[in-house]
Design an enzyme around this catalytic site. Structure first.
Site, PDB file in Angstrom:
ATOM      1  N   ARG A  73       5.440  -5.946  20.077  1.00 50.82           N
ATOM      2  CA  ARG A  73       6.688  -5.919  19.362  1.00 50.82           C
ATOM      3  C   ARG A  73       7.631  -6.626  20.325  1.00 50.82           C
ATOM      4  O   ARG A  73       7.971  -6.520  21.416  1.00 50.82           O
ATOM      5  CB  ARG A  73       6.973  -4.563  19.078  1.00 50.82           C
ATOM      6  CG  ARG A  73       8.332  -4.283  18.468  1.00 50.82           C
ATOM      7  CD  ARG A  73       8.648  -2.880  17.543  1.00 50.82           C
ATOM      8  NE  ARG A  73       7.613  -3.058  16.429  1.00 50.82           N
ATOM      9  CZ  ARG A  73       7.918  -3.217  15.171  1.00 50.82           C
ATOM     10  NH1 ARG A  73       8.886  -4.099  14.994  1.00 50.82           N
ATOM     11  NH2 ARG A  73       7.022  -3.169  14.237  1.00 50.82           N
TER      12      ARG A  73
ATOM     13  N   ASP B 201     -15.960   3.224 -29.198  1.00 52.11           N
ATOM     14  CA  ASP B 201     -14.377   3.834 -28.598  1.00 52.11           C
ATOM     15  C   ASP B 201     -14.427   3.321 -27.179  1.00 52.11           C
ATOM     16  O   ASP B 201     -13.779   3.818 -26.299  1.00 52.11           O
ATOM     17  CB  ASP B 201     -14.710   5.164 -28.412  1.00 52.11           C
ATOM     18  CG  ASP B 201     -15.945   5.749 -27.963  1.00 52.11           C
ATOM     19  OD1 ASP B 201     -16.609   5.004 -27.486  1.00 52.11           O
ATOM     20  OD2 ASP B 201     -15.653   7.116 -27.958  1.00 52.11           O
ATOM     21  N   GLY B 202     -15.390   2.662 -26.683  1.00 57.21           N
ATOM     22  CA  GLY B 202     -15.244   1.925 -25.221  1.00 57.21           C
ATOM     23  C   GLY B 202     -16.263   2.761 -24.142  1.00 57.21           C
ATOM     24  O   GLY B 202     -16.281   2.231 -23.157  1.00 57.21           O
ATOM     25  N   GLU B 203     -16.795   3.744 -24.695  1.00 57.37           N
ATOM     26  CA  GLU B 203     -17.503   4.577 -23.782  1.00 57.37           C
ATOM     27  C   GLU B 203     -18.626   3.837 -23.421  1.00 57.37           C
ATOM     28  O   GLU B 203     -19.630   3.006 -24.098  1.00 57.37           O
ATOM     29  CB  GLU B 203     -18.026   5.893 -24.683  1.00 57.37           C
ATOM     30  CG  GLU B 203     -18.617   6.838 -23.819  1.00 57.37           C
ATOM     31  CD  GLU B 203     -18.987   8.109 -24.859  1.00 57.37           C
ATOM     32  OE1 GLU B 203     -20.059   8.277 -25.162  1.00 57.37           O
ATOM     33  OE2 GLU B 203     -17.985   8.484 -25.208  1.00 57.37           O
TER      34      GLU B 203
ATOM     35  N   LYS C 206      -0.964  -6.540  18.791  1.00 54.02           N
ATOM     36  CA  LYS C 206       0.136  -6.731  18.408  1.00 54.02           C
ATOM     37  C   LYS C 206       1.286  -6.443  19.488  1.00 54.02           C
ATOM     38  O   LYS C 206       1.224  -5.310  20.289  1.00 54.02           O
ATOM     39  CB  LYS C 206       0.712  -5.875  17.266  1.00 54.02           C
ATOM     40  CG  LYS C 206       0.290  -6.167  15.878  1.00 54.02           C
ATOM     41  CD  LYS C 206       0.628  -5.197  14.806  1.00 54.02           C
ATOM     42  CE  LYS C 206      -0.274  -5.460  13.573  1.00 54.02           C
ATOM     43  NZ  LYS C 206      -0.322  -4.452  12.333  1.00 54.02           N
TER      44      LYS C 206
ATOM     45  N   ASP D 176      -7.947  -6.214  14.631  1.00 53.06           N
ATOM     46  CA  ASP D 176      -7.006  -5.017  15.362  1.00 53.06           C
ATOM     47  C   ASP D 176      -8.092  -4.564  16.146  1.00 53.06           C
ATOM     48  O   ASP D 176      -9.333  -4.766  16.091  1.00 53.06           O
ATOM     49  CB  ASP D 176      -6.464  -4.128  14.238  1.00 53.06           C
ATOM     50  CG  ASP D 176      -7.588  -3.745  13.546  1.00 53.06           C
ATOM     51  OD1 ASP D 176      -8.527  -3.174  13.618  1.00 53.06           O
ATOM     52  OD2 ASP D 176      -7.263  -3.602  12.111  1.00 53.06           O
TER      53      ASP D 176
ATOM     54  N   ASP E 127     -14.214  -8.651   9.629  1.00 51.71           N
ATOM     55  CA  ASP E 127     -13.594  -7.584   9.380  1.00 51.71           C
ATOM     56  C   ASP E 127     -14.418  -6.813   8.221  1.00 51.71           C
ATOM     57  O   ASP E 127     -15.553  -7.577   7.758  1.00 51.71           O
ATOM     58  CB  ASP E 127     -12.256  -7.631   8.459  1.00 51.71           C
ATOM     59  CG  ASP E 127     -11.265  -6.632   8.854  1.00 51.71           C
ATOM     60  OD1 ASP E 127     -11.743  -5.320   9.263  1.00 51.71           O
ATOM     61  OD2 ASP E 127     -10.133  -6.751   8.663  1.00 51.71           O
TER      62      ASP E 127
ATOM     63  N   GLN F 266      -9.471   6.798   0.984  1.00 51.42           N
ATOM     64  CA  GLN F 266      -8.594   7.861   1.110  1.00 51.42           C
ATOM     65  C   GLN F 266      -9.305   9.146   1.407  1.00 51.42           C
ATOM     66  O   GLN F 266      -9.977   9.937   0.557  1.00 51.42           O
ATOM     67  CB  GLN F 266      -7.915   8.088  -0.600  1.00 51.42           C
ATOM     68  CG  GLN F 266      -7.344   9.362  -1.136  1.00 51.42           C
ATOM     69  CD  GLN F 266      -5.891   9.082  -0.276  1.00 51.42           C
ATOM     70  OE1 GLN F 266      -5.312   8.061  -0.171  1.00 51.42           O
ATOM     71  NE2 GLN F 266      -5.225  10.180  -0.395  1.00 51.42           N
TER      72      GLN F 266
HETATM   73  C1  R5P Z   1      -8.625  -1.880   7.689  1.00 49.31           C
HETATM   74  O1  R5P Z   1      -8.496  -0.862   8.453  1.00 49.31           O
HETATM   75  C2  R5P Z   1      -9.577  -2.558   7.333  1.00 49.31           C
HETATM   76  O2  R5P Z   1     -10.505  -2.643   8.021  1.00 49.31           O
HETATM   77  C3  R5P Z   1      -9.313  -4.082   6.966  1.00 49.31           C
HETATM   78  O3  R5P Z   1      -8.608  -4.680   8.069  1.00 49.31           O
HETATM   79  C4  R5P Z   1      -8.157  -3.829   5.771  1.00 49.31           C
HETATM   80  O4  R5P Z   1      -8.727  -3.196   4.517  1.00 49.31           O
HETATM   81  C5  R5P Z   1      -7.841  -5.338   5.227  1.00 49.31           C
HETATM   82  O5  R5P Z   1      -6.864  -5.207   4.215  1.00 49.31           O
HETATM   83  P1  R5P Z   1      -5.962  -6.548   3.718  1.00 49.31           P
HETATM   84  O6  R5P Z   1      -7.384  -7.347   3.265  1.00 49.31           O
HETATM   85  O7  R5P Z   1      -5.314  -5.873   2.680  1.00 49.31           O
HETATM   86  O8  R5P Z   1      -5.223  -6.858   4.771  1.00 49.31           O
END
Ligand code: R5P
Length: 282
Positions: free
Chosen positions: A183, A34-36, A181, A158, A207, A87
């Protein structure tokens, strides 16, 4: 202490067992009709290190089953990449606090937990056992040096990642900066390094996670516009959702490197040494 892992972290687990001079336990994985998911683990002994990145639902279920199969042993859990960690707040009513839910499930029947560059260390409080996060920033710095990088500018996409970039650069005494950034109008935003000039330089954007690659692809194009000679990307967790790897290469990034917290073809440096050291310090 023996080492055992889900299917999703088996290469890292083998490297970790090697680094810790421990035995790797054999596990067989299969499915019921069943995929379990099903697994059968070999003998783990009194103390065991259970390793599994949470990259998808099956990876999570395998990890929960593996922890259960190790009952009776003292369990140290290693979650090299903890999906659901972003999240980490209820942004609106009706949402789950996913990081809390997953940490709660994983905390049962374990004695302690280690994560690697979890996006926000605040999620550690959701574990009901002692939990800590380890950083691969020094490993990235060492790896880049071994790859022959000569005085690159280490750049965070960032200011939130600026400390990570500083840690990477610090290993070799390289310069670092972060993209800021500005604007220009309601529809236009420009990005450039806060303090340094990229013209004629090799730049490595670093990152914790590359997910869709959108952040780094945009940064890469802007850096070439500003005269960068070569742009590279290095991260801890190579999620590479929705064709992110191709997206980055198509945006001019010369090479993309990640660790083996998520096992990929471009996993060119390992988290094993860092995890082994972190565990032996405790
Ligand atoms: C965000 O705060 C993380 O440090 C990464 O910069 C982010 O998850 C990168 O997401 P993506 O590759 O979708 O631009």
């Amino acid at each position: 202490m023996k080492v055992i892992s889900t299917e999703y972290s088996q290469i890292l687990a083998a490297r970790l067992a090697n680094a810790m001079k421990s035995d790797l336990v054999d596990v067989r994985f299969s499915r019921f009709p069943d995929g379990e998911l099903y697994l059968k683990a070999g003998q783990v002994g009194d103390e065991v290190l259970v390793v599994g990145s949470v990259t998808c639902s099956d990876a999570l279920v395998q990890l929960v089953l593996l922890i259960d199969a190790c009952q009776g042993s003292e369990i140290t859990l290693v979650v090299p990449y903890m999906g659901y960690a972003r999240q980490d707040k209820q942004f609106s009513p009706g949402e789950p606090l996913s990081a809390r839910a997953i940490a709660g499930v994983l905390s049962r029947e374990i004695q302690r937990a280690f994560l690697v560059n979890v996006h926000d260390p605040g999620v550690l409080r959701f574990f009901s056992v002692p939990a800590q996060t380890l950083s691969l920033a020094p490993e990235i710095g060492t790896f880049l040096k071994q790859r022959g990088c000569m005085h690159p500018l280490i750049l965070a996409p960032d200011d939130g990642a600026a400390r990570f970039a500083a840690e990477v650069a610090g290993v070799n005494g390289w310069e670092f900066d972060f993209l800021e950034k500005t604007r220009i109008s309601s529809e236009t935003v420009s990005m450039s390094p806060k303090n340094l000039v990229v013209k004629g330089r090799d730049v490595v954007i670093v990152d914790d996670i590359i997910s869709t690659g959108g952040t780094l692809a945009t940064a890469s194009r802007l850096l070439y516009d500003q005269g960068a000679r070569n742009v590279y990307a290095a991260c801890v967790h190579g999620v590479f959702a929705g064709g992110a790897y191709s997206h980055l290469i198509a945006s001019g990034v010369r090479r993309v490197y990640c660790s083996d917290t998520i096992e990929r073809s471009c996993s060119e440096f390992s988290a094993a040494g860092c995890i082994s050291d972190g565990i032996s310090r405790c």
